[in-house]
Design a protein around this motif. Structure first.
Motif, PDB file in Angstrom:
ATOM      1  N   ILE A  14       0.951  -1.303   0.153  1.00 49.94           N
ATOM      2  CA  ILE A  14       0.194  -0.110   0.020  1.00 49.94           C
ATOM      3  C   ILE A  14       0.894   1.301   0.182  1.00 49.94           C
ATOM      4  N   ILE A  15       2.188   1.058   0.778  1.00 51.22           N
ATOM      5  CA  ILE A  15       2.900   2.535   1.070  1.00 51.22           C
ATOM      6  C   ILE A  15       3.191   2.686  -0.444  1.00 51.22           C
ATOM      7  N   PHE A  16       4.019   1.693  -1.479  1.00 49.30           N
ATOM      8  CA  PHE A  16       4.371   1.921  -2.612  1.00 49.30           C
ATOM      9  C   PHE A  16       3.687   2.118  -3.497  1.00 49.30           C
ATOM     10  N   LEU A  17       2.221   1.709  -3.501  1.00 48.18           N
ATOM     11  CA  LEU A  17       1.285   2.070  -4.437  1.00 48.18           C
ATOM     12  C   LEU A  17       0.647   3.389  -4.121  1.00 48.18           C
ATOM     13  N   SER A  18       0.862   4.023  -2.776  1.00 45.16           N
ATOM     14  CA  SER A  18       0.586   5.213  -2.769  1.00 45.16           C
ATOM     15  C   SER A  18       1.619   6.170  -3.458  1.00 45.16           C
ATOM     16  N   ALA A  20       3.199   5.434  -5.863  1.00 46.64           N
ATOM     17  CA  ALA A  20       3.155   5.461  -7.451  1.00 46.64           C
ATOM     18  C   ALA A  20       1.960   6.663  -7.777  1.00 46.64           C
ATOM     19  N   VAL A  21       1.166   6.840  -6.979  1.00 43.66           N
ATOM     20  CA  VAL A  21      -0.119   7.743  -7.330  1.00 43.66           C
ATOM     21  C   VAL A  21       0.597   9.280  -6.854  1.00 43.66           C
ATOM     22  N   ASN A  41       7.979   1.493 -11.382  1.00 46.20           N
ATOM     23  CA  ASN A  41       9.077   0.506 -10.872  1.00 46.20           C
ATOM     24  C   ASN A  41       8.916   0.292  -9.360  1.00 46.20           C
ATOM     25  N   MET A  42       8.799   1.468  -8.550  1.00 44.38           N
ATOM     26  CA  MET A  42       8.605   1.244  -6.869  1.00 44.38           C
ATOM     27  C   MET A  42       7.590   0.366  -6.672  1.00 44.38           C
ATOM     28  N   SER A  43       6.415   0.690  -7.468  1.00 43.87           N
ATOM     29  CA  SER A  43       5.188  -0.240  -7.021  1.00 43.87           C
ATOM     30  C   SER A  43       5.533  -1.810  -7.384  1.00 43.87           C
ATOM     31  N   LYS A  44       6.158  -1.949  -8.501  1.00 42.79           N
ATOM     32  CA  LYS A  44       6.716  -3.074  -8.906  1.00 42.79           C
ATOM     33  C   LYS A  44       7.385  -3.930  -7.980  1.00 42.79           C
ATOM     34  N   ILE A  45       8.328  -3.137  -7.464  1.00 42.42           N
ATOM     35  CA  ILE A  45       9.378  -3.828  -6.552  1.00 42.42           C
ATOM     36  C   ILE A  45       8.651  -3.831  -5.167  1.00 42.42           C
ATOM     37  N   VAL A  95      14.858 -10.622  -9.545  1.00 44.48           N
ATOM     38  CA  VAL A  95      13.680  -9.862 -10.349  1.00 44.48           C
ATOM     39  C   VAL A  95      13.726  -8.261  -9.960  1.00 44.48           C
ATOM     40  N   VAL A  96      14.093  -7.898  -8.585  1.00 48.39           N
ATOM     41  CA  VAL A  96      13.893  -6.438  -8.290  1.00 48.39           C
ATOM     42  C   VAL A  96      15.226  -5.986  -9.043  1.00 48.39           C
ATOM     43  N   ILE A  97      16.578  -6.553  -9.251  1.00 48.70           N
ATOM     44  CA  ILE A  97      17.392  -6.152 -10.199  1.00 48.70           C
ATOM     45  C   ILE A  97      16.993  -5.840 -11.725  1.00 48.70           C
ATOM     46  N   SER A  98      16.462  -6.715 -11.981  1.00 52.77           N
ATOM     47  CA  SER A  98      16.007  -6.737 -13.381  1.00 52.77           C
ATOM     48  C   SER A  98      14.917  -5.460 -13.620  1.00 52.77           C
ATOM     49  N   ILE A  99      14.035  -5.227 -12.539  1.00 56.42           N
ATOM     50  CA  ILE A  99      13.322  -4.063 -12.548  1.00 56.42           C
ATOM     51  C   ILE A  99      14.179  -2.791 -12.643  1.00 56.42           C
ATOM     52  N   LEU A 100      15.002  -2.756 -11.677  1.00 55.36           N
ATOM     53  CA  LEU A 100      15.829  -1.435 -11.714  1.00 55.36           C
ATOM     54  C   LEU A 100      16.485  -1.174 -12.943  1.00 55.36           C
TER      55      LEU A 100
END
Length: 120
Positions: A14-18, A20-21, A41-45, A95-100
């Motif tokens: 929820i924190i990452f999603l907020s 993102a908004v 990217n932050m919300s994906k991570i 996966v996180v490194i690939s997202i970054l």
């Protein structure tokens, strides 16, 4: 299963999603695309970390249930649980490194394989 096992990753997501908004609204209008990309990217991570946390605790619960069975006293359930958790978190880090980096996880794994070949 404890209630807090599911609450912690949900709060993280929820924190990452907020963020993102909220994040695109803070920036300068011509830089919205960059801020939006960072927020996505932050919300994906956050989703990867929350999912890894939930799956890690699910693995612990499954192995604790297996350990309590009378027929599986010879199996080292704690060691298997820790092995599954280590592999799960290693996959989450890849996966996180690939997202970054904005690349496929296959590139990261092939790079690790090439580095291993060079070190041998």
């Amino acid at each position: 299963m404890r209630f807090s096992i599911l609450v912690k990753p949900a709060i993280c997501f929820i924190i990452f999603l907020s963020l993102a908004v909220i994040l695109p609204e803070v920036g300068v209008p011509e830089k919205h695309a960059l801020y939006l990309k960072i927020a996505v990217n932050m919300s994906k991570i956050g989703a990867v970390i929350a999912g890894a946390y939930i799956l890690s605790n699910l693995a612990v619960a499954i192995f604790l249930a297996l350990q309590n069975r009378a027929s599986s006293k010879t199996v080292a359930a704690k060691a298997l649980s820790q092995l599954v958790r280590i592999l799960l978190w290693c996959a989450a880090v890849v996966v996180v490194i690939s997202i970054l980096m904005g690349k496929s996880p296959v590139y990261i794994l092939s790079g690790l394989g090439a580095a291993t070949a060079v070190l041998m």
